[in-house]
Scaffold this motif. Structure first.
Motif, mmCIF file in Angstrom:
data_model
loop_
_atom_site.group_PDB
_atom_site.id
_atom_site.type_symbol
_atom_site.label_atom_id
_atom_site.label_comp_id
_atom_site.label_asym_id
_atom_site.label_seq_id
_atom_site.Cartn_x
_atom_site.Cartn_y
_atom_site.Cartn_z
ATOM 1 N N ALA A 188 0.858 -1.186 0.000
ATOM 2 C CA ALA A 188 0.000 0.000 0.000
ATOM 3 C C ALA A 188 0.891 1.232 0.000
ATOM 4 N N GLY A 189 0.668 2.102 -0.976
ATOM 5 C CA GLY A 189 1.486 3.302 -1.081
ATOM 6 C C GLY A 189 1.320 3.968 -2.429
ATOM 7 N N ILE A 204 -2.359 4.369 -2.803
ATOM 8 C CA ILE A 204 -2.784 5.401 -1.855
ATOM 9 C C ILE A 204 -1.701 6.468 -1.756
ATOM 10 N N MET A 205 -2.119 7.724 -1.799
ATOM 11 C CA MET A 205 -1.186 8.827 -1.629
ATOM 12 C C MET A 205 -1.664 9.729 -0.496
ATOM 13 N N SER A 206 -0.730 10.153 0.329
ATOM 14 C CA SER A 206 -1.059 11.108 1.382
ATOM 15 C C SER A 206 -1.224 12.500 0.763
ATOM 16 N N LYS A 264 1.130 1.764 12.955
ATOM 17 C CA LYS A 264 2.029 1.699 14.114
ATOM 18 C C LYS A 264 1.401 2.367 15.329
ATOM 19 N N GLU A 265 0.758 3.498 15.122
ATOM 20 C CA GLU A 265 0.114 4.210 16.228
ATOM 21 C C GLU A 265 -0.988 3.382 16.878
ATOM 22 N N TYR A 286 3.708 6.963 5.489
ATOM 23 C CA TYR A 286 2.442 7.538 5.947
ATOM 24 C C TYR A 286 1.496 6.462 6.475
ATOM 25 N N LEU A 287 1.342 5.384 5.712
ATOM 26 C CA LEU A 287 0.452 4.298 6.117
ATOM 27 C C LEU A 287 1.069 3.484 7.251
#
Length: 243
Positions: free
Chosen positions: A60-61, A101-103, A156-157, A150-151
């Motif tokens: 994903a990215g 997916i793009m931030s 992780k959070e 970003y993902l």
């Protein structure tokens, strides 16, 4: 002899009459049976396809992975390092799912770098892919992950990754923190075509075994997770041939 007018000819087809009568009385039963048959057929075909899969990987990215040769090369790389034919069907097969997916920062960077005056980003498309990604993460079926920073940080959070010190005795080459490894700094990430074309900041990480996956799959989950863990270790420990 006078001809009989065509309008007076009445040939009855018993089968057609029976069929009309049958359909009138049982059409909803037929529709229900047909729907059930199609559903069972689809599920059976999906199960047969799943039985061919030895391990699962998710990317994903910001790399679309729309080019067939790029995707084929990544699959070939994963197959090359897969430790064994886990299901014993005589063929190694890794399922790769990708989410483009793009931030917001990546979109803005792409906008600044573009020379196209008609540059356009479909926000709804990325939003939908983001939801798909989040659903896959929650389901936990795809344990080996290749993610954009970003993902990676978003999962992780939420404490979604297995700590590296629970897998390896010492921090692997390219480790960026206690959970992730920069793919480009591994031999696997730099050696294999397709893989080495992914963004240089792609993070290799291992999803924790998912609660939802455990609930849905029960006994098979732990076994499948162990297979994915073996693939993850094989990726991290891969040593490229020395020329």
């Amino acid at each position: 002899m006078d001809k009989i007018p065509g309008s007076e000819i009445n040939i009855e087809n018993k089968f057609i009459r029976w069929l009309d009568n049958f359909w009138y009385h049982y059409k909803w039963s037929v529709v229900g049976i047909a729907f059930a048959f199609i559903t069972i057929l689809i599920c059976t075909l999906q199960m047969c396809e799943r039985e061919k899969i030895d391990a699962y990987v998710m990317y994903a990215g910001p790399a679309p992975l729309t080019a067939s040769d790029e995707r084929t090369n990544i699959l070939a790389a994963l197959k090359a390092v897969l430790p064994e034919d886990f299901n014993g069907d005589g063929e190694k097969y890794v399922e790769l799912v990708s989410n483009y997916i793009m931030s917001e920062e990546e979109i803005e960077e792409a906008r600044l770098e573009s020379t196209d005056s008609d540059f356009y980003i479909n926000g709804a498309f990325f939003s939908e892919n983001q939801k798909k990604f989040e659903n896959l993460i929650v389901a936990g079926e795809y344990s080996v992950c290749l993610l954009s920073p970003y993902l990676y940080e978003s999962v992780k959070e939420a404490n979604g990754f297995m700590p590296l010190d629970e897998i390896f005795e010492e921090a692997p080459k390219g480790a960026i923190d206690e959970y992730g490894i920069r793919l480009a700094e591994t031999d696997f990430g730099s050696y294999f075509p397709g893989v080495n074309e992914l963004p240089k900041d792609t993070v290799l990480c291992m999803r924790r075994i998912g609660t939802l996956s455990s609930f849905l799959n029960k006994g098979g989950t732990k076994e499948d997770y162990e297979k994915s863990l073996k693939l993850f270790c094989a990726i991290v420990n891969y040593k490229a041939p020395v020329n």
